[in-house]
Design a protein around this motif. Structure first.
Motif, PDB file in Angstrom:
ATOM      1  N   MET A  69      55.439 -12.835 -41.420  1.00  0.00           N
ATOM      2  CA  MET A  69      54.622 -13.144 -40.251  1.00  0.00           C
ATOM      3  C   MET A  69      55.455 -13.846 -39.172  1.00  0.00           C
ATOM      4  SD  MET A  69      51.035 -15.264 -40.253  1.00  0.00           S
ATOM      5  CE  MET A  69      51.799 -16.717 -40.956  1.00  0.00           C
ATOM      6  N   THR A  70      56.333 -14.736 -39.581  1.00  0.00           N
ATOM      7  CA  THR A  70      57.192 -15.448 -38.638  1.00  0.00           C
ATOM      8  C   THR A  70      58.171 -14.491 -37.962  1.00  0.00           C
ATOM      9  OG1 THR A  70      56.982 -17.464 -39.937  1.00  0.00           O
ATOM     10  CG2 THR A  70      58.837 -17.349 -38.413  1.00  0.00           C
ATOM     11  N   LEU A  71      58.766 -13.592 -38.740  1.00  0.00           N
ATOM     12  CA  LEU A  71      59.677 -12.590 -38.163  1.00  0.00           C
ATOM     13  C   LEU A  71      58.969 -11.745 -37.114  1.00  0.00           C
ATOM     14  CD1 LEU A  71      61.686 -11.164 -41.189  1.00  0.00           C
ATOM     15  CD2 LEU A  71      62.620 -12.271 -39.161  1.00  0.00           C
ATOM     16  N   ILE A  72      57.776 -11.277 -37.451  1.00  0.00           N
ATOM     17  CA  ILE A  72      57.022 -10.436 -36.534  1.00  0.00           C
ATOM     18  C   ILE A  72      56.660 -11.220 -35.272  1.00  0.00           C
ATOM     19  CG2 ILE A  72      54.849  -9.181 -36.209  1.00  0.00           C
ATOM     20  CD1 ILE A  72      55.038  -8.559 -39.301  1.00  0.00           C
ATOM     21  N   GLY A  73      56.167 -12.418 -35.439  1.00  0.00           N
ATOM     22  CA  GLY A  73      55.766 -13.228 -34.286  1.00  0.00           C
ATOM     23  C   GLY A  73      56.926 -13.569 -33.372  1.00  0.00           C
ATOM     24  N   ASP A  74      58.047 -13.970 -33.951  1.00  0.00           N
ATOM     25  CA  ASP A  74      59.206 -14.298 -33.119  1.00  0.00           C
ATOM     26  C   ASP A  74      59.744 -13.051 -32.432  1.00  0.00           C
ATOM     27  OD1 ASP A  74      61.120 -16.257 -32.099  1.00  0.00           O
ATOM     28  OD2 ASP A  74      62.571 -15.107 -33.277  1.00  0.00           O
ATOM     29  N   GLY A  75      59.676 -11.922 -33.116  1.00  0.00           N
ATOM     30  CA  GLY A  75      60.107 -10.669 -32.506  1.00  0.00           C
ATOM     31  C   GLY A  75      59.256 -10.321 -31.295  1.00  0.00           C
ATOM     32  N   VAL A  76      57.956 -10.518 -31.407  1.00  0.00           N
ATOM     33  CA  VAL A  76      57.057 -10.262 -30.271  1.00  0.00           C
ATOM     34  C   VAL A  76      57.404 -11.195 -29.113  1.00  0.00           C
ATOM     35  CG1 VAL A  76      54.651 -10.397 -29.482  1.00  0.00           C
ATOM     36  CG2 VAL A  76      55.191  -9.308 -31.664  1.00  0.00           C
ATOM     37  N   MET A  77      57.645 -12.454 -29.409  1.00  0.00           N
ATOM     38  CA  MET A  77      58.018 -13.406 -28.353  1.00  0.00           C
ATOM     39  C   MET A  77      59.319 -12.990 -27.669  1.00  0.00           C
ATOM     40  SD  MET A  77      55.553 -15.479 -28.175  1.00  0.00           S
ATOM     41  CE  MET A  77      56.220 -16.732 -27.109  1.00  0.00           C
ATOM     42  N   ALA A  78      60.272 -12.480 -28.445  1.00  0.00           N
ATOM     43  CA  ALA A  78      61.541 -12.027 -27.869  1.00  0.00           C
ATOM     44  C   ALA A  78      61.335 -10.817 -26.964  1.00  0.00           C
ATOM     45  CB  ALA A  78      62.541 -11.697 -28.974  1.00  0.00           C
ATOM     46  N   LEU A  79      60.399  -9.960 -27.306  1.00  0.00           N
ATOM     47  CA  LEU A  79      60.109  -8.807 -26.450  1.00  0.00           C
ATOM     48  C   LEU A  79      59.414  -9.219 -25.154  1.00  0.00           C
ATOM     49  CD1 LEU A  79      58.837  -6.107 -28.977  1.00  0.00           C
ATOM     50  CD2 LEU A  79      60.997  -6.117 -27.735  1.00  0.00           C
ATOM     51  N   ILE A  80      58.477 -10.148 -25.268  1.00  0.00           N
ATOM     52  CA  ILE A  80      57.689 -10.564 -24.109  1.00  0.00           C
ATOM     53  C   ILE A  80      58.525 -11.363 -23.119  1.00  0.00           C
ATOM     54  CG2 ILE A  80      55.761 -12.027 -23.371  1.00  0.00           C
ATOM     55  CD1 ILE A  80      54.391 -11.261 -26.021  1.00  0.00           C
ATOM     56  N   HIS A  81      59.241 -12.357 -23.613  1.00  0.00           N
ATOM     57  CA  HIS A  81      60.041 -13.228 -22.722  1.00  0.00           C
ATOM     58  C   HIS A  81      61.337 -13.605 -23.426  1.00  0.00           C
ATOM     59  CE1 HIS A  81      61.079 -15.906 -19.570  1.00  0.00           C
ATOM     60  NE2 HIS A  81      59.898 -15.802 -18.999  1.00  0.00           N
ATOM     61  N   PRO A  82      62.324 -12.716 -23.376  1.00  0.00           N
ATOM     62  CA  PRO A  82      63.549 -12.919 -24.160  1.00  0.00           C
ATOM     63  C   PRO A  82      64.323 -14.182 -23.802  1.00  0.00           C
ATOM     64  CG  PRO A  82      63.813 -11.110 -22.610  1.00  0.00           C
ATOM     65  CD  PRO A  82      62.371 -11.504 -22.582  1.00  0.00           C
ATOM     66  N   GLN A  83      64.349 -14.566 -22.549  1.00  0.00           N
ATOM     67  CA  GLN A  83      65.135 -15.743 -22.184  1.00  0.00           C
ATOM     68  C   GLN A  83      64.505 -17.025 -22.709  1.00  0.00           C
ATOM     69  OE1 GLN A  83      65.359 -14.584 -18.021  1.00  0.00           O
ATOM     70  NE2 GLN A  83      67.579 -14.382 -18.260  1.00  0.00           N
ATOM     71  N   LYS A  84      63.186 -17.134 -22.621  1.00  0.00           N
ATOM     72  CA  LYS A  84      62.515 -18.317 -23.175  1.00  0.00           C
ATOM     73  C   LYS A  84      62.669 -18.369 -24.692  1.00  0.00           C
ATOM     74  CE  LYS A  84      58.894 -19.711 -19.993  1.00  0.00           C
ATOM     75  NZ  LYS A  84      57.446 -19.841 -19.802  1.00  0.00           N
TER      76      LYS A  84
END
Length: 78
Positions: free
Chosen positions: A15-30
């Motif tokens: 779940m953490t991998l998936i969630g962090d991956g989504v965050m990286a797609l949405i706003h990679p610099q943040k």
């Protein structure tokens, strides 16, 4: 969290991998800046990822794929 079963830990990690991956797609610099704390080599790596949002998105997509694969694999094992 200390009393979680191995199965629940694996679920949480996927779940953490998936969630962090989504965050990286949405706003990679943040996302890269959010992980910039730690040893100097790690800080340099996160700084590089901050400067290369395309690469951060690719890594994020890989995290999502890996997390889904892991979750499906655990489902078959259970």
């Amino acid at each position: 969290m200390m009393f979680m079963t191995p199965t629940r830990w694996k679920h949480f990690a996927a779940m953490t991998l998936i969630g962090d991956g989504v965050m990286a797609l949405i706003h990679p610099q943040k996302d890269a800046l959010a992980w910039k704390k730690g040893p100097k080599p790690w800080q340099r790596l996160m700084g590089e990822l901050h400067e290369r949002p395309g690469l951060t998105r690719v890594i994020g997509a890989a995290q999502i794929a890996g997390g889904i694969w892991w979750a499906l694999r655990q489902e078959r094992e259970d």
